[in-house]
Design a protein around this motif. Structure first.
Motif, PDB file in Angstrom:
ATOM      1  N   ASN A  95      31.105 -17.881 -52.189  1.00 46.62           N
ATOM      2  CA  ASN A  95      30.335 -16.762 -53.423  1.00 46.62           C
ATOM      3  C   ASN A  95      29.728 -16.079 -53.652  1.00 46.62           C
ATOM      4  O   ASN A  95      29.816 -14.991 -54.045  1.00 46.62           O
ATOM      5  CB  ASN A  95      30.619 -17.859 -54.508  1.00 46.62           C
ATOM      6  N   MET A  96      28.094 -16.242 -53.382  1.00 43.10           N
ATOM      7  CA  MET A  96      27.825 -15.349 -53.521  1.00 43.10           C
ATOM      8  C   MET A  96      26.965 -14.228 -52.502  1.00 43.10           C
ATOM      9  O   MET A  96      26.744 -12.968 -52.567  1.00 43.10           O
ATOM     10  CB  MET A  96      25.813 -16.058 -53.174  1.00 43.10           C
ATOM     11  N   GLU A 116      18.328 -16.074 -47.901  1.00 46.45           N
ATOM     12  CA  GLU A 116      17.241 -15.090 -48.489  1.00 46.45           C
ATOM     13  C   GLU A 116      17.565 -16.037 -50.279  1.00 46.45           C
ATOM     14  O   GLU A 116      16.511 -17.097 -50.321  1.00 46.45           O
ATOM     15  CB  GLU A 116      17.136 -14.267 -48.575  1.00 46.45           C
ATOM     16  N   ALA A 117      18.241 -15.831 -50.377  1.00 51.28           N
ATOM     17  CA  ALA A 117      18.687 -15.961 -51.918  1.00 51.28           C
ATOM     18  C   ALA A 117      18.727 -17.388 -52.004  1.00 51.28           C
ATOM     19  O   ALA A 117      18.700 -18.273 -53.415  1.00 51.28           O
ATOM     20  CB  ALA A 117      20.346 -15.542 -52.463  1.00 51.28           C
ATOM     21  N   SER A 118      19.960 -18.267 -51.494  1.00 50.23           N
ATOM     22  CA  SER A 118      19.473 -20.091 -51.062  1.00 50.23           C
ATOM     23  C   SER A 118      18.027 -20.301 -51.669  1.00 50.23           C
ATOM     24  O   SER A 118      17.942 -21.779 -52.127  1.00 50.23           O
ATOM     25  CB  SER A 118      20.574 -19.985 -49.933  1.00 50.23           C
ATOM     26  N   ARG A 119      17.135 -19.679 -50.191  1.00 49.40           N
ATOM     27  CA  ARG A 119      15.919 -20.386 -50.168  1.00 49.40           C
ATOM     28  C   ARG A 119      14.684 -20.195 -51.163  1.00 49.40           C
ATOM     29  O   ARG A 119      14.510 -21.635 -52.438  1.00 49.40           O
ATOM     30  CB  ARG A 119      15.214 -20.011 -49.425  1.00 49.40           C
ATOM     31  N   ILE A 120      15.485 -19.074 -52.675  1.00 53.60           N
ATOM     32  CA  ILE A 120      14.893 -18.462 -53.308  1.00 53.60           C
ATOM     33  C   ILE A 120      15.356 -19.410 -54.569  1.00 53.60           C
ATOM     34  O   ILE A 120      14.608 -20.662 -55.452  1.00 53.60           O
ATOM     35  CB  ILE A 120      15.426 -17.630 -53.456  1.00 53.60           C
ATOM     36  N   ALA A 143      25.449 -18.133 -59.669  1.00 46.51           N
ATOM     37  CA  ALA A 143      26.332 -17.053 -60.627  1.00 46.51           C
ATOM     38  C   ALA A 143      24.539 -16.245 -60.125  1.00 46.51           C
ATOM     39  O   ALA A 143      24.717 -14.781 -59.612  1.00 46.51           O
ATOM     40  CB  ALA A 143      26.367 -17.022 -61.113  1.00 46.51           C
ATOM     41  N   ILE A 144      23.419 -16.944 -60.358  1.00 44.86           N
ATOM     42  CA  ILE A 144      21.920 -15.896 -60.324  1.00 44.86           C
ATOM     43  C   ILE A 144      22.144 -15.389 -58.643  1.00 44.86           C
ATOM     44  O   ILE A 144      21.873 -14.588 -58.548  1.00 44.86           O
ATOM     45  CB  ILE A 144      20.652 -16.584 -61.031  1.00 44.86           C
ATOM     46  N   GLY A 145      22.426 -16.190 -57.984  1.00 40.02           N
ATOM     47  CA  GLY A 145      22.051 -16.058 -56.499  1.00 40.02           C
ATOM     48  C   GLY A 145      22.914 -14.782 -55.755  1.00 40.02           C
ATOM     49  O   GLY A 145      22.831 -13.864 -55.028  1.00 40.02           O
ATOM     50  N   ARG A 146      24.171 -14.667 -56.643  1.00 37.94           N
ATOM     51  CA  ARG A 146      25.589 -13.811 -56.180  1.00 37.94           C
ATOM     52  C   ARG A 146      24.725 -12.515 -56.630  1.00 37.94           C
ATOM     53  O   ARG A 146      25.199 -11.609 -56.327  1.00 37.94           O
ATOM     54  CB  ARG A 146      27.001 -14.123 -57.233  1.00 37.94           C
ATOM     55  N   GLY A 151      20.878  -7.085 -54.454  1.00 41.11           N
ATOM     56  CA  GLY A 151      19.683  -6.483 -54.321  1.00 41.11           C
ATOM     57  C   GLY A 151      19.558  -5.697 -55.109  1.00 41.11           C
ATOM     58  O   GLY A 151      19.873  -4.351 -54.972  1.00 41.11           O
ATOM     59  N   PRO A 152      19.773  -5.504 -56.421  1.00 40.04           N
ATOM     60  CA  PRO A 152      20.035  -5.033 -58.056  1.00 40.04           C
ATOM     61  C   PRO A 152      18.994  -4.224 -57.992  1.00 40.04           C
ATOM     62  O   PRO A 152      17.596  -5.075 -57.542  1.00 40.04           O
ATOM     63  CB  PRO A 152      20.675  -5.429 -58.555  1.00 40.04           C
TER      64      PRO A 152
END
Length: 351
Positions: A95-96, A116-120, A143-146, A151-152
């Motif tokens: 999903n991400m 990296e998103a998963s770590r955060i 959803a936030i991780g996605r 990288g917006p």
């Protein structure tokens, strides 16, 4: 990261105008919250920034680049919705990374950004699960991780916590605030909950009927509202308002059977005004001018709901061991320096 600039932004649906010449500057790395009652235009304005709603007139720039007529995919933004909008047949990791996969990014890059998103977001142990095996708060983090993976330049949140229970809302508020500090991105967040706005924002934009009423830091709006609407909307419980009339000695307040002398320049004698007082700036004393309708005991603090003899309503914050009881007749002590004064006709604050 990038700043966002709105210049004379207008939105119409046919002959109906819903946004009226909005001018707003959001600095790079700022956490800006749009807040206001239902129908005020906060979600419409967010969707215009995202490109999901066409801008009728005006200009929107992101990072100094005019994006007013660009497609959403070209604006450098990522949006997190109230509904999680996850693919139920995909794992958390899929999903991400799905957006990057559809855009042809190599698998090694996708895996790195998902990791990296998963770590955060502390999602490492859930990467192989599907959405049905997650709690509401975990789904919102996915959803936030996605959004993070993309990288917006700007993150857009449209009431992302509305579907969560009270405890999870508090947890996710902390999560999003922590996320902002860690990645330092520009974030624009829409909510009707002014508690969320007060606790999360660097800058709050108060909207009403498609217009900006006031922009400022949370405590600035709380302490120095420009009008009665902002004063009443920011703060929980909301500010008390009582009718008054300017006299030679100050302001006569029929509801409290007294005259007060606020620390402001008053208009001409006989002018009708509205006095604003926060619940924590009032204190109960012996007297017979108000009736206690109800007391909410919340532990370290209680709120007494009072009615004046002129049928006006007042809320008073009480602390300590002695609290008011339903049916009591009491008086109020007021610090004149804490009283705000508003013009009764325009509802603008007098200073």
């Amino acid at each position: 990261m990038a700043g966002v600039e709105l210049t004379n932004v207008v939105k119409r649906y046919g002959d109906v105008q819903v946004m009226h010449g909005v001018d707003l500057s959001i600095e790079e790395g700022e956490f800006c919250v749009f807040v206001g009652p239902s129908g005020c235009g906060k979600s419409t304005l967010l969707r215009m920034i995202a490109g999901l709603e066409e801008t009728t007139e005006g200009r929107i720039t992101i990072g100094g680049r005019d994006v007013t007529r660009e497609d959403p995919s070209q604006r450098g933004v990522a949006m997190v919705f109230q509904t999680y909008a996850l693919y139920p047949h995909m794992t958390v990791a899929d999903n991400m990374g799905f957006g990057l996969k559809m855009n042809g990014h190599p698998k090694s890059e996708i895996d790195s950004k998902v990791s990296e998103a998963s770590r955060i977001l502390k999602l490492d142990e859930y990467l192989k699960r599907k959405p049905a095996a997650l709690s509401g708060g975990q789904r919102q983090r996915v959803a936030i991780g996605r959004a993070i993976v993309r990288g917006p330049e700007v993150f857009l949140f449209d009431e992302p916590l509305s579907n969560l229970d009270a405890e999870l809302r508090v947890e996710m508020r902390v999560e999003i605030a922590r996320l902002h500090k860690e990645i330092g991105a520009t974030m624009i967040y829409v909510t009707h909950d002014q508690v969320e706005a007060m606790t999360m924002a660097d800058k709050i934009v108060v909207l009403r009927a498609g217009r900006i009423e006031q922009v400022g830091a949370p405590l600035e709006l709380y302490r120095n509202p420009n009008n009665r609407f902002v004063a009443g909307f920011i703060g929980s419980p909301s500010m008390n308002f009582l009718k008054g009339k300017v006299t030679g000695g100050g302001v006569e307040v029929p509801g409290l059977q007294t005259t007060v002398t606020p620390a402001v320049t008053l208009p001409a004698e006989g002018t009708d005004v509205i006095l604003g007082m926060r619940p924590e700036h009032l204190s109960v004393e012996d007297g017979d001018t108000l009736t206690v309708d109800l007391t909410e005991a919340l532990g370290g603090v209680s709120y007494a709901y009072l009615t004046t003899d002129t049928e006006e309503k007042i809320i008073v914050e009480e602390r300590g061991d002695i609290r008011s009881d339903e049916g009591d007749r009491i008086g109020l002590s007021i610090d004149p320096a804490r009283i705000l004064v508003f013009d009764a006709k325009t509802e603008l604050r007098l200073r």
